[in-house]
Write an enzyme that holds these catalytic residues in place. Structure first.
Site, PDB file in Angstrom:
ATOM      1  CG  HIS A  54      18.229  20.321 -39.826  1.00 43.62           C
ATOM      2  ND1 HIS A  54      17.384  21.379 -39.626  1.00 43.62           N
ATOM      3  CD2 HIS A  54      18.755  20.196 -38.562  1.00 43.62           C
ATOM      4  CE1 HIS A  54      17.262  21.616 -38.542  1.00 43.62           C
ATOM      5  NE2 HIS A  54      17.932  20.860 -37.756  1.00 43.62           N
ATOM      6  CD  GLU A  57      18.266  16.119 -36.569  1.00 41.89           C
ATOM      7  OE1 GLU A  57      17.515  16.362 -35.461  1.00 41.89           O
ATOM      8  OE2 GLU A  57      19.170  16.799 -37.197  1.00 41.89           O
ATOM      9  CG  HIS A  58      13.680  18.899 -37.409  1.00 44.16           C
ATOM     10  ND1 HIS A  58      13.070  19.646 -36.785  1.00 44.16           N
ATOM     11  CD2 HIS A  58      15.151  19.180 -37.255  1.00 44.16           C
ATOM     12  CE1 HIS A  58      13.789  20.322 -36.123  1.00 44.16           C
ATOM     13  NE2 HIS A  58      15.039  20.117 -36.437  1.00 44.16           N
ATOM     14  CD  GLU A 134      16.822  23.773 -36.128  1.00 42.07           C
ATOM     15  OE1 GLU A 134      17.868  23.469 -35.429  1.00 42.07           O
ATOM     16  OE2 GLU A 134      15.809  23.392 -36.436  1.00 42.07           O
TER      17      GLU A 134
END
Length: 417
Positions: A54, A57-58, A134
């Site tokens: 993840h 991905e960012h 997040e």
């Protein structure tokens, strides 16, 4: 480059570097959906660095070898498109939706993001803070926390499938640029990717253009670590939390993403708890008003799956809701499903599929997910035919296979009652 027909208007090709390309032409459309699926997700994160998939991905959106973040945004805006990405348990996918004359720009940008991201040290530190925020938001969401705890219970705490996709604060704080580069080098390779597109495009032109922008060689052979097999654990667990409601997850083992049982089980699941005509909705919300959310669904991946039910209710009603859910389970096992109820569930699923096929994004995603899970790619008509072929007998067979009352996992999250 040979292009093979899968079914009318759908095609497949494979580049010399191993990139698999799936295309569904929709000449009546005025847009195109482009997606790149990387066959690596949160279950492939290194043990001490869960959340790394993840994180990457960012990071890709911070810039590439030829474009900074602002240039990327301007390029997609200039063709009137949108772009995004998401990380799942077994894949990470990057996608763009554009008017049909912008597909080459979208393809170029997505190839840049996946194969040539900058992954600069300054961006690693900057984006780390964003992801930590997040995670804080994720931890503040009781329903999401409940789902994470249910996964830990059924797959075993520490198993890669059980881990939260966003990772933990400790893991994200420890990620170094070297970790990012090593993971990207290992998994972000053409022979570990699927390019899927749907819309107003020509398959031949797409393959030719993809051969140009995805031309990077793979280098050394792919040596991804072998995934740890998943195994369902039936446990009954309560997690004390100061929440206003009790979150209830109940589930049993489900089919893998490539198992033929998926379709009849989806029909049974529709009868049980998918939507306002389902048995659970009627018994728990409509008749007794005990929950606002009551639903069931099937979640599958390459080597396992879970058929789960979720309800959120006042803590004092939790025991009653659990008993009512189990009553519906027992009813499904004890009495044959009426033909009229089966036909209603099939009609609903048929309609949902037909409506989803109006979306280029759904068409592309359907192709890519079949490829990622090594599943036969069916045409919409073939898929509808398999749905239509579900009978009361085949529904009862999957019920007997996956609904084992003594093998259910029950997780409750909330205050003690």
């Amino acid at each position: 480059m040979p292009v093979r027909t899968l079914y009318p208007h759908a095609y497949e090709a494979r580049l010399e570097n191993g990139l698999r390309i799936l295309i569904e032409e929709a000449p009546q459309s005025r847009s195109v959906s482009v997606g790149v699926w990387v066959h690596a997700g949160s279950r492939d994160d290194p043990p001490a660095l869960h959340g790394l998939s993840h994180f990457i991905e960012h990071l890709t959106f911070k810039g590439t070898a030829t474009r900074d973040a602002r240039t990327l945004s301007h390029a997609i805006d200039a063709v009137g498109g949108t772009i995004n990405a998401a990380t799942a348990k077994e894949s990470t996918f990057y996608y763009a939706d554009v008017p049909s004359d912008g597909w080459e720009t979208a393809l170029d940008i997505l190839s840049d993001l996946t194969l040539r991201p900058a992954l600069a040290a300054t961006d690693v530190d900057l984006e780390r803070n964003v992801i930590l925020e997040e995670i804080r938001g994720h931890l503040d969401d009781p329903e999401q926390t409940a789902y994470d705890l249910f996964n830990e219970d059924v797959w075993g705490e520490g198993h890669p499938v059980a881990r939260s996709i966003v990772g933990s604060m400790e893991a994200i704080e420890s990620v170094r640029r070297e970790d990012v580069l090593a993971y990207h080098h290992q998994y972000y390779r053409p022979d570990n990717m699927v390019l899927a597109m749907s819309g107003r495009i020509c398959a031949r032109r797409v393959v030719d253009r993809a051969a140009e922008v995805f031309s990077r060689p793979n280098g050394a052979l792919l040596t991804a670590p072998k995934r740890i097999p998943s195994r369902f654990h039936p446990v009954h667990t309560h997690h004390e939390r100061p929440t206003g409601m009790m979150h209830i997850y109940m589930g049993g083992s489900g089919p893998t993403a490539s198992d033929d049982d998926r379709i009849p089980l989806e029909v049974v699941n529709s009868i049980l708890g998918d939507g306002t005509s389902s048995r659970l909705f009627n018994a728990i919300r409509e008749t007794r008003g005990l929950a606002y959310v009551i639903t069931s669904y099937v979640s599958s991946f390459s080597d396992g799956g879970v058929w789960m039910t979720y309800a959120g209710t006042a803590p004092q009603n939790a025991a009653t809701v659990i008993e009512l859910i189990q009553d519906e389970f027992r009813q499904l096992l004890r009495l044959p499903i009426p033909e009229a109820e089966l036909q209603l569930a099939k009609a609903k699923l048929r309609g949902h599929l037909i409506l989803a096929l109006e979306s280029n994004a759904h068409r592309a995603s359907r192709l890519a997910n079949a490829a990622i899970h090594d599943r036969e790619i069916l045409s919409p008509d073939e898929l509808l035919a398999r749905l239509d072929a579900v009978t009361c007998d085949s529904a009862q067979t999957v019920l007997n296979t996956y609904l084992c009352l003594d093998q259910l996992s029950i997780t409750t999250i909330g205050p003690s009652t």
